[in-house]
Design a protein around this motif. Sequence first.
Motif, PDB file in Angstrom:
ATOM      1  N   LYS A 486       0.833  -1.203   0.000  1.00 22.84           N
ATOM      2  CA  LYS A 486       0.000   0.000   0.000  1.00 22.84           C
ATOM      3  C   LYS A 486       0.869   1.255   0.000  1.00 22.84           C
ATOM      4  N   ALA A 487       1.932   1.240   0.808  1.00 21.79           N
ATOM      5  CA  ALA A 487       2.806   2.410   0.909  1.00 21.79           C
ATOM      6  C   ALA A 487       3.568   2.659  -0.389  1.00 21.79           C
ATOM      7  N   SER A 488       3.943   1.574  -1.076  1.00 13.65           N
ATOM      8  CA  SER A 488       4.715   1.718  -2.318  1.00 13.65           C
ATOM      9  C   SER A 488       3.822   1.936  -3.529  1.00 13.65           C
ATOM     10  N   GLY A 489       2.509   1.757  -3.340  1.00  7.81           N
ATOM     11  CA  GLY A 489       1.578   1.965  -4.441  1.00  7.81           C
ATOM     12  C   GLY A 489       1.557   0.848  -5.455  1.00  7.81           C
ATOM     13  N   SER A 490       2.178  -0.288  -5.114  1.00  8.72           N
ATOM     14  CA  SER A 490       2.256  -1.393  -6.078  1.00  8.72           C
ATOM     15  C   SER A 490       1.421  -2.586  -5.674  1.00  8.72           C
ATOM     16  N   GLY A 491       0.607  -2.423  -4.656  1.00  7.19           N
ATOM     17  CA  GLY A 491      -0.228  -3.536  -4.202  1.00  7.19           C
ATOM     18  C   GLY A 491      -1.483  -3.666  -5.016  1.00  7.19           C
ATOM     19  N   VAL A 492      -2.328  -4.572  -4.634  1.00  8.05           N
ATOM     20  CA  VAL A 492      -3.598  -4.773  -5.312  1.00  8.05           C
ATOM     21  C   VAL A 492      -4.501  -3.587  -5.008  1.00  8.05           C
ATOM     22  N   THR A 493      -5.043  -2.945  -6.023  1.00  5.43           N
ATOM     23  CA  THR A 493      -5.879  -1.769  -5.821  1.00  5.43           C
ATOM     24  C   THR A 493      -7.243  -2.163  -5.311  1.00  5.43           C
ATOM     25  N   ARG A 494      -7.967  -1.163  -4.782  1.00  2.00           N
ATOM     26  CA  ARG A 494      -9.308  -1.410  -4.248  1.00  2.00           C
ATOM     27  C   ARG A 494     -10.236  -1.898  -5.359  1.00  2.00           C
ATOM     28  N   GLN A 495     -10.041  -1.333  -6.584  1.00  4.55           N
ATOM     29  CA  GLN A 495     -10.919  -1.734  -7.674  1.00  4.55           C
ATOM     30  C   GLN A 495     -10.646  -3.170  -8.096  1.00  4.55           C
ATOM     31  N   GLN A 496      -9.339  -3.550  -8.100  1.00  4.54           N
ATOM     32  CA  GLN A 496      -8.996  -4.927  -8.463  1.00  4.54           C
ATOM     33  C   GLN A 496      -9.507  -5.914  -7.413  1.00  4.54           C
ATOM     34  N   HIS A 497      -9.381  -5.511  -6.164  1.00  5.72           N
ATOM     35  CA  HIS A 497      -9.806  -6.380  -5.065  1.00  5.72           C
ATOM     36  C   HIS A 497     -11.245  -6.032  -4.703  1.00  5.72           C
ATOM     37  N   ARG A 498     -12.187  -6.429  -5.547  1.00  5.26           N
ATOM     38  CA  ARG A 498     -13.583  -6.026  -5.373  1.00  5.26           C
ATOM     39  C   ARG A 498     -14.180  -6.613  -4.118  1.00  5.26           C
ATOM     40  N   ASP A 499     -15.158  -5.917  -3.628  1.00  6.68           N
ATOM     41  CA  ASP A 499     -15.841  -6.373  -2.426  1.00  6.68           C
ATOM     42  C   ASP A 499     -16.441  -7.754  -2.643  1.00  6.68           C
ATOM     43  N   GLN A 500     -16.246  -8.633  -1.667  1.00  8.32           N
ATOM     44  CA  GLN A 500     -16.684 -10.020  -1.819  1.00  8.32           C
ATOM     45  C   GLN A 500     -18.184 -10.144  -2.027  1.00  8.32           C
ATOM     46  N   SER A 501     -18.937  -9.267  -1.386  1.00  8.36           N
ATOM     47  CA  SER A 501     -20.390  -9.363  -1.530  1.00  8.36           C
ATOM     48  C   SER A 501     -20.827  -9.079  -2.961  1.00  8.36           C
ATOM     49  N   LEU A 502     -20.136  -8.148  -3.651  1.00  9.68           N
ATOM     50  CA  LEU A 502     -20.461  -7.849  -5.045  1.00  9.68           C
ATOM     51  C   LEU A 502     -20.140  -9.033  -5.950  1.00  9.68           C
ATOM     52  N   VAL A 503     -19.010  -9.699  -5.640  1.00 12.05           N
ATOM     53  CA  VAL A 503     -18.634 -10.885  -6.417  1.00 12.05           C
ATOM     54  C   VAL A 503     -19.676 -11.976  -6.242  1.00 12.05           C
ATOM     55  N   LEU A 504     -20.075 -12.227  -4.988  1.00  8.14           N
ATOM     56  CA  LEU A 504     -21.071 -13.257  -4.718  1.00  8.14           C
ATOM     57  C   LEU A 504     -22.398 -12.927  -5.397  1.00  8.14           C
ATOM     58  N   ARG A 505     -22.784 -11.653  -5.353  1.00  8.41           N
ATOM     59  CA  ARG A 505     -24.055 -11.260  -5.956  1.00  8.41           C
ATOM     60  C   ARG A 505     -24.022 -11.470  -7.473  1.00  8.41           C
ATOM     61  N   SER A 506     -22.885 -11.125  -8.099  1.00  8.22           N
ATOM     62  CA  SER A 506     -22.790 -11.299  -9.553  1.00  8.22           C
ATOM     63  C   SER A 506     -22.845 -12.771  -9.953  1.00  8.22           C
ATOM     64  N   VAL A 507     -22.353 -13.635  -9.074  1.00 13.47           N
ATOM     65  CA  VAL A 507     -22.345 -15.076  -9.369  1.00 13.47           C
ATOM     66  C   VAL A 507     -23.714 -15.712  -9.098  1.00 13.47           C
ATOM     67  N   LEU A 508     -24.397 -15.268  -8.030  1.00 12.95           N
ATOM     68  CA  LEU A 508     -25.597 -15.965  -7.563  1.00 12.95           C
ATOM     69  C   LEU A 508     -26.920 -15.360  -8.035  1.00 12.95           C
ATOM     70  N   THR A 509     -26.936 -14.117  -8.467  1.00  9.01           N
ATOM     71  CA  THR A 509     -28.197 -13.472  -8.850  1.00  9.01           C
ATOM     72  C   THR A 509     -28.913 -14.261  -9.947  1.00  9.01           C
ATOM     73  N   GLY A 510     -30.186 -14.566  -9.691  1.00  6.16           N
ATOM     74  CA  GLY A 510     -31.005 -15.273 -10.674  1.00  6.16           C
ATOM     75  C   GLY A 510     -30.799 -16.772 -10.722  1.00  6.16           C
ATOM     76  N   LYS A 511     -29.873 -17.298  -9.954  1.00  7.55           N
ATOM     77  CA  LYS A 511     -29.611 -18.744  -9.980  1.00  7.55           C
ATOM     78  C   LYS A 511     -30.634 -19.475  -9.107  1.00  7.55           C
ATOM     79  N   ARG A 512     -31.036 -20.690  -9.558  1.00  3.77           N
ATOM     80  CA  ARG A 512     -31.919 -21.545  -8.759  1.00  3.77           C
ATOM     81  C   ARG A 512     -31.050 -22.632  -8.129  1.00  3.77           C
TER      82      ARG A 512
END
Length: 535
Positions: A486-512
């Motif tokens: 984080k200090a060097s600016g070379s880590g994984v960015t916030r946008q790259q490391h998306r919130d887990q709930s958004l990932v889960l929602r994109s995978v599960l929405t509409g699934k039976r």
Amino acid sequence: MSGVAYALKVLDSEREQFEQQHGWNIKKMEAGDQSLVHDYNPEKLEPSPVQDEYAPVIFSQETVKHIISVDMMSGMAEDNYRTMKELKGRAEAADVAKSQNANEWCSPMNGVLGMLQMLMDTELDTSQQDFVVTAQESGKALINLINEVLDLAKIESGRIELEAVPFDVHDVLDNVVSLFSEKSQTKGIELAVLVSGQVPDVLIGDPWRFRQIITNLVGNSMKVTFKSWLHSMFHLTGKWMFKYLNDASDTINLVVTIEDTGIGITKDAQMRIFTPFMQADSSTSRTYGGTGIGLSITKCLVELMGGEVGFTSEPGVGSTFSFTAVFKKNTSITKENRKGHADTKRYCSEPTPLDFQGMRALIVDGRCTRAEIKMYHLRRLGIQCDLAGTSESAFSALLDNSSKRSLNMVLLDKDAWGEGSGLAFYRRFVDLQLKGTNKSSQAMPNIFLLGSSISTTESEYLRLTGFGDCIRKPLRLNTIAACLCKASGSGVTRQQHRDQSLVLRSVLTGKRILVVDDNAVNRKVAAGALKKYGA
């Protein structure tokens, strides 16, 4: 006592030969009060009835000579023996039943915890939220108790088997540190781990049981250690030392030492410390919690690993628990390819996101052991380390940052030479920078303030000055790596490391999804969690 007699075990198949050899029949002990053996007339005693085995007296002193040939397994003794055998069978069956029905024990509590978690996701006022959190913590404590009782039952019935898989020792320890991280920060306790360079990165053994042993011992130390002890005794508490005991053939005998500056154990209580359900004294469970099962389980697991456990303790000063465990050497996985190995990966954390090879760090700390622990973690990342034990040597290194020994980072302990001294050092350094005292052509390295408790005000001050950031203790590899990235600016960015709930929602929405479980509460909890993310 009127005399001493000796009886021999004789099986029924051996009875005839035994009686011929001794020239007398095995006789039945008279029913009734067996203390009246002096009234026995051997000639009037009946032969012992047929049974699986006998215990005829073949030798006795003159005072009880008349009981020679009497079967000690007959009469009242036989009844007692059969009763005890039946009770033993029941106890063994109960142990088996307890371990076989673990799912039935835990499922209701898992259901309670799951429903409480779902309740926390609803609109609750502050009081209601507090009630739910308290109920959830109590439920987790009960789950731990159930698991301990089940473990004890498995051990007593001989149903525990150890795994033999490759695992990374350092990752297991970082995991335990993470487990106690919040508690150590809340209590103001410094928790640290140090592993000798002689210990291989990967061993073959049971990582789960190894972790359980350490968790039990550290958990006990955490319960009885407080900040006041920290300052009155020595600053480092919760230190774990790992090293070789010996290195024979294809096995490694690891010795682990866990030190604390807690209340210690009284001399009277030290004799029963490993006895199940026994606390050091009657007030221990009321004051600190726990049941006294953990140390008993720890002793059994250590012995299963071919080791021994012991301790030294002084009331009011602290305790040191040590244990040994035998592991196998890893011959198939090298340090370079271990992360890619399928079995090892199950027990290892993901690789760090940045290659730190070739970087240089200055560690500023007046306590040698604490500085050594920082060096241990940085060297795991391939970072070269220098040490400054005084404020003068630290200033000298910072203000004379020559190109030949360029520093990339400085790790400054908040309590380097006493409480708050590290932060005072940082303020002095900032003042010098603002006044333009530093004439070095080199860019200033990132300065990280390390502490068990760093306030929001202190953290904000570090950020606003532009020179520093903070790393909260206890130290573990992934936390340090993330802060450096984080200090060097070379880590994984916030946008790259998306919130887990958004990932889960994109995978599960509409699934039976069909949820299959033989427990109705479990089905409800699982369905609720899936619906939360759009399924």
